[in-house]
Write a protein that holds these residues in place. Structure first.
Motif, PDB file in Angstrom:
ATOM      1  N   TRP A 129      46.672  36.277  46.526  1.00 49.82           N
ATOM      2  CA  TRP A 129      46.978  35.871  45.152  1.00 49.82           C
ATOM      3  C   TRP A 129      46.265  34.550  44.829  1.00 49.82           C
ATOM      4  N   LEU A 144      46.303  43.472  44.489  1.00 51.78           N
ATOM      5  CA  LEU A 144      45.594  42.348  45.100  1.00 51.78           C
ATOM      6  C   LEU A 144      44.816  42.874  46.306  1.00 51.78           C
ATOM      7  N   MET A 148      40.383  45.856  44.054  1.00 48.74           N
ATOM      8  CA  MET A 148      41.635  45.100  43.957  1.00 48.74           C
ATOM      9  C   MET A 148      42.801  45.933  44.506  1.00 48.74           C
ATOM     10  N   PHE A 187      35.744  35.750  39.932  1.00 51.49           N
ATOM     11  CA  PHE A 187      37.103  35.504  39.437  1.00 51.49           C
ATOM     12  C   PHE A 187      37.065  35.394  37.923  1.00 51.49           C
ATOM     13  N   TRP A 191      40.752  39.461  38.966  1.00 49.10           N
ATOM     14  CA  TRP A 191      41.374  38.513  39.898  1.00 49.10           C
ATOM     15  C   TRP A 191      41.342  37.133  39.259  1.00 49.10           C
ATOM     16  N   LYS A 196      42.583  33.177  39.866  1.00 55.23           N
ATOM     17  CA  LYS A 196      43.168  32.243  40.841  1.00 55.23           C
ATOM     18  C   LYS A 196      44.241  31.416  40.153  1.00 55.23           C
TER      19      LYS A 196
END
Lengths: 613, 336
Positions: free
Chosen positions: A306, A335, A399, A432, A453, A455
């Motif tokens: 994560w 994830l 993912m 990302f 994704w 962060k």
């Protein structure tokens, strides 16, 4: 070369070392392996140790074994049956003599065959284990290894017990002479290893030399053997176990992805050495956390995934059972996470130090709800490196958690690994999401169906995700029936779509089809391949297809299956892949199963396949 | 705290409805967390809220921060990974007494022991709420619940004593009906570097209403004592009572009847854990008052910082990892 001994050329040789778990058999085997590999042979090895660290000395329960096959061609497996058995005590002889090839020979340490040793091995009073009746008529060379070692080290001022310990190097010397292999690598190793204990280094070196001299002069051996170099693909090689290869593959994948590697783990046989391998590379800024239990191992990996790391967890079957709920969480969170299962004999605690392929159904279905997770499998120790990278590639691109199945045989076994140019490894660069404009946490990429994704910490993109069903776009908690139906199907479609991104199932043999196709997955590759090659050399229409990707199956699977009259599915369980293939393709298949904690032998394949020819 | 924070409480309130029962103590905890964090000067995105399962574990959905609603009992394990992976994130975990101490007890033990930089709010209502009224590890002996119709036959776990026994570097108790005190504890936790264990006594209006009334309603002064660093431990309606030592245990005495030098003085920062362990006995049992405040706060390196330090050392010693070099290392041979 020695003039008195006859020199014979051999294509391949299988040696099994067997002794007490304190006798240093693993070390001896590994040393011989390195030297043979340097000599240019192809080598595959398999240690076989007891579940107890030091079971009572001298007993069958306490035996530790190490088998290797080396040859002048690809040997594929550590060999089914030894040509040479090294038995350091009566228990080792008793437990292994039945496996020795009739044309082979055993070398035993005669000094260990005293009344006490014979009794501990469980022979009846008055029995001489070296009588043909007990050696099954096989050739046994009885050499006083311990006393010869002691005599060789007589001049050294060290305790008797320490001198005795050198007997494995004496034995190694015997083998180096018999197989015309240079001892230089081992001599060098001794000097490095015992740099701070010069007396021990001297003793081991002396024992090794004396072993070589003894083999030449004792008169016990009539022949010396030579195994030529194998024609391997040009390149630089090193010997790696499957677990080392898996660990290095994860390190490599993180480098190629431009991410930090995070391994959340808990010690379990036979998977622990992956954690040890990764933990050794702190200079790569890897995080290898030994957590309080299996569940914490995967959960901290989920937290790290994560947070933006390439995250992985490794374990064996019982650990997967414990991680099941968290695997479902990783799946629904979408994830990336690599889950390595180094399978061992089950069920329950089962056979921790033995091998099996019986966790396939667990990998496929061992979670609550509809919880599709891709499943892939490595086929040889060195292949674990490639498959760790492949698992990472799929996880990052789609993912999703990915399950990589290896097993104890692959994990502990070793073979020659061709060191790749790292620039030729797959580029796993990830992007990302950083742009807040129009972000929706479960919006999917039209091509891969993967979500993006983000962060935590990224400005403007704060979002909440969790294990509750979520809205198909916003990711907000949703109990809407249609939305749930949509999401369950969307998650499955995403994983099934991976079939478009993996290699076709390859036929080794009759490309247009033929009589028999032997199907396998995972570590059975080598045994099946050897057998198929033998059939083909004999003009039989037997082919092989080996799955590395099991969920989803390669797109051409049915096409391949339909080309053959009979399909045999060989696996070390009660027919799990067999069931999956039947369910998926509604075709007839013949299961070939074995579940003894040991890999297939060629003979066991032959028994089933011969009947079908 | 940053007196001129550019953020307000509103910045920490996401859109969407809060779905706790009307009158639930969780609302008060949420409001104070939002308020305190808005005063830190850090953006909402700098915070990660992680939880397991239970009423309290819906907390991340109600913070306009990064949130991960995990699985039952595992929040601290997930949070450990997130914190080690990104130490810059300020990681908060919301957990209940069942979530944190029963199913998640193992992770609780090890997260405290490791001193991971996590702010752990243990929302303790001494009951299972989301599954509708079963006893929890903090329910008192004899408490009647649906799964113990004749009362439980087990003693409760005291998270303060437990945390202290694990070497907890920040161990505190507060309660949902004292917002000011809660805010102070949250502020101090925000500033703490290792694991901050905060037990918040929290009223469940549906399944365990009034569980803490002795210590938070009228007359509470008789049964509660606030731990204030450097001050004598005095309490009561008229500040007439005090805590003195009797052997290894605290004893309630009348101020008028003891030598003032014998009244225990609180020291939050004592390196020796003895005092904190002694004070942990003030949990409202055995005729002793319930103590609120910080039992102990000491400076110790956080787990993620230690991990970072080792990795930095390895890089300093060997240079930054080079993959080709790593693969080429060890015994190799060449086939041409």
């Amino acid at each position: 070369m020695n003039d008195q001994l006859q020199l014979k050329d051999l294509d391949k040789v299988v040696i099994r070392f067997s002794g007490d778990s304190g006798d240093g058999m693993q070390l001896t085997g590994n040393q011989f392996t390195s030297s043979a590999a340097h000599h240019g042979n192809d080598v595959v090895t398999l240690p076989d140790f007891p579940a107890e660290i030091r079971a009572p000395a001298g007993t069958i329960a306490g035996i530790s074994g190490f088998q290797l096959q080396f040859g002048n061609q690809r040997v594929n497996t550590p060999g089914d049956f030894p040509d040479v058995l090294i038995a350091m005590n009566p228990a080792s002889l008793r437990a292994n003599i039945k496996d020795l090839r009739p044309a082979g020979f055993a070398i035993v340490d005669l000094d260990a065959f005293d009344e006490r040793g014979i009794k501990k091995a469980g022979y009846a009073d008055g029995v001489n284990p070296l009588d043909p009746e007990h050696t099954l008529g096989k050739k046994v060379i009885a050499a006083p290894i311990t006393s010869q070692t002691m005599a060789a080290l007589e001049s050294l001022d060290m305790p008797k017990k320490d001198k005795e310990r050198c007997k494995n190097f004496f034995t190694l010397g015997v083998l180096y002479f018999l197989y015309d292999t240079s001892p230089d690598l081992t001599l060098n190793w001794i000097n490095v290893k015992f740099a701070k204990k010069p007396l021990v280094a001297e003793a081991n070196t002396k024992a090794l030399h004396e072993g070589m001299i003894y083999a030449r002069n004792s008169g016990l051996f009539q022949s010396q053997y030579r195994v030529g170099s194998a024609k391997l693909r040009p390149g630089t090689y090193k010997s790696l176990t499957g677990n080392e290869a898996t660990g290095l593959g994860l390190v490599a994948a993180a480098e190629r992805a431009g991410l930090k590697l995070f391994l959340g783990s808990y010690p379990i046989t036979p998977a622990t050495t992956i954690l040890e391998e990764v933990a050794a590379h702190k200079d790569f800024d890897v995080k290898a956390l030994q957590m309080e239990d299996e569940i914490a191992g995967i959960c901290c990996a989920i937290g790290a995934a994560w947070a933006g790391n390439l995250a992985a967890t490794n374990t064996s079957g019982p650990g997967i059972a414990l991680k099941g709920e968290a695997m479902g969480l990783a799946m629904i969170l979408e994830l990336p996470l690599v889950i390595v299962n180094v399978q061992r004999g089950g069920p329950s605690t089962g056979l921790p130090t033995k091998t099996e392929q019986s966790d396939l159904m667990q990998a496929m279905y061992g979670r609550n709800g509809e919880s599709p997770i891709p499943v892939i499998a490595a086929k040889s120790p060195a292949h674990c490196f490639d498959m760790a990278i492949e698992a990472s590639r799929l996880a990052l691109k789609y993912m999703t958690p990915v399950i990589l199945l290896t097993d104890g045989y692959l994990g502990n076994g070793a073979e020659a690994f061709r060191i790749p140019d790292v620039n030729e490894l797959p580029d796993l660069t990830v992007k990302f999401r950083t742009n807040p404009e129009g972000y929706q946490s479960y919006a999917r990429d039209p091509k891969t169906n993967a979500r993006q994704w983000v962060k935590p910490g990224t400005p403007g993109l704060a979002n909440r995700i969790g294990g509750l069903e979520k809205d198909k776009l916003t990711g907000a908690v949703s109990h809407d029936p249609e939305n749930h139906d949509h999401m369950v199907r969307a998650r499955r479609e995403k994983v099934e779509g991976i079939a478009n991104d993996i290699a076709d199932l390859e036929i080794i043999g009759d490309q247009k089809g033929g009589d028999i196709l032997i199907i396998g997955w995972g570590s059975t590759y080598g045994a099946i391949n050897n057998k198929v090659n033998r059939y083909r050399a004999a003009g039989k229409s037997v082919s092989q297809a080996h799955f590395t990707h099991i969920f989803p199956f390669p797109k051409n699977t049915l096409e391949v299956l339909k080309k053959f009259k009979k399909i045999v599915v060989a696996e070390m369980n009660l027919g799990q892949l067999n069931s999956l293939l039947r369910a998926e393709y509604a075709i007839d298949t013949i299961p070939l199963t074995k579940i003894q904690g040991k890999p297939f032998t060629e003979d066991e394949i032959e028994v089933v396949v011969d009947k079908l020819l | 705290m940053n007196a001129e924070s550019q953020f307000t409480k509103k910045d920490f309130v996401p859109t969407g409805e809060v779905k706790w029962c009307a009158g639930c103590g969780d609302f008060s905890i949420l409001a104070q967390v939002q308020k305190v964090l808005s005063e830190t000067g850090k953006s909402p995105e700098s915070f990660a809220f992680i939880s397991g399962i239970g009423c309290s574990s819906r907390f991340p959905y109600y913070m306009n921060c990064y949130g991960l609603h995990g699985i039952h009992g595992r929040a601290l394990a997930i949070a450990t990974g997130a914190k080690v992976a990104n130490p810059a994130l300020e990681v908060w975990v919301a957990m209940g007494d069942g979530d944190g101490l029963a199913i998640g007890g193992n992770h609780f033990v090890h997260a405290v022991r490791r001193n991971v930089g996590i702010k752990g709010i243990l929302m303790d209502n001494r009951i299972y709420g989301l599954t509708k009224g079963q006893f929890s590890p903090t329910s008192f002996r004899g408490q009647k619940t649906k799964t113990a119709p004749m009362g439980t036959v087990e003693d409760p776990l005291d998270p303060i004593s437990l945390s202290l026994s694990l070497g907890g570097t920040f161990v505190a108790r507060t309660q949902d009906r004292d917002p000011k005190h809660m805010a102070e504890i949250f502020r101090r936790a925000h500033e703490h570097e290792g694991f901050a264990m905060m037990q918040v006594l929290q009223n469940c209006v549906i399944f365990n209403d009034g569980a803490f009334d002795d210590w938070c309603t009228k007359g509470k002064e008789e049964h509660t004592i606030k731990l204030v660093h450097g001050e004598k431990m005095i309490f009561g309606m008229e500040n007439e009572k005090c805590i003195i030592r009797q052997g290894f245990s605290p004893k309630v005495a009348l101020v008028a009847e003891v030598d003032a030098n014998n009244i225990v003085i609180h020291d939050e920062f004592a390196a020796d854990p003895g005092l904190a362990g002694f004070l942990a006995q003030l949990n409202g049992t055995h005729g002793l008052p319930m103590a609120y405040g910080i039992f102990r706060q000491i400076k110790a390196p956080a787990y993620e910082a230690e991990y970072r330090r080792q990795n930095d050392e390895a890089v300093a010693k060997k240079g930054p990892g080079n993959l080709q070099k790593l693969l080429n290392s060890g015994e190799t041979w060449t086939v041409s």
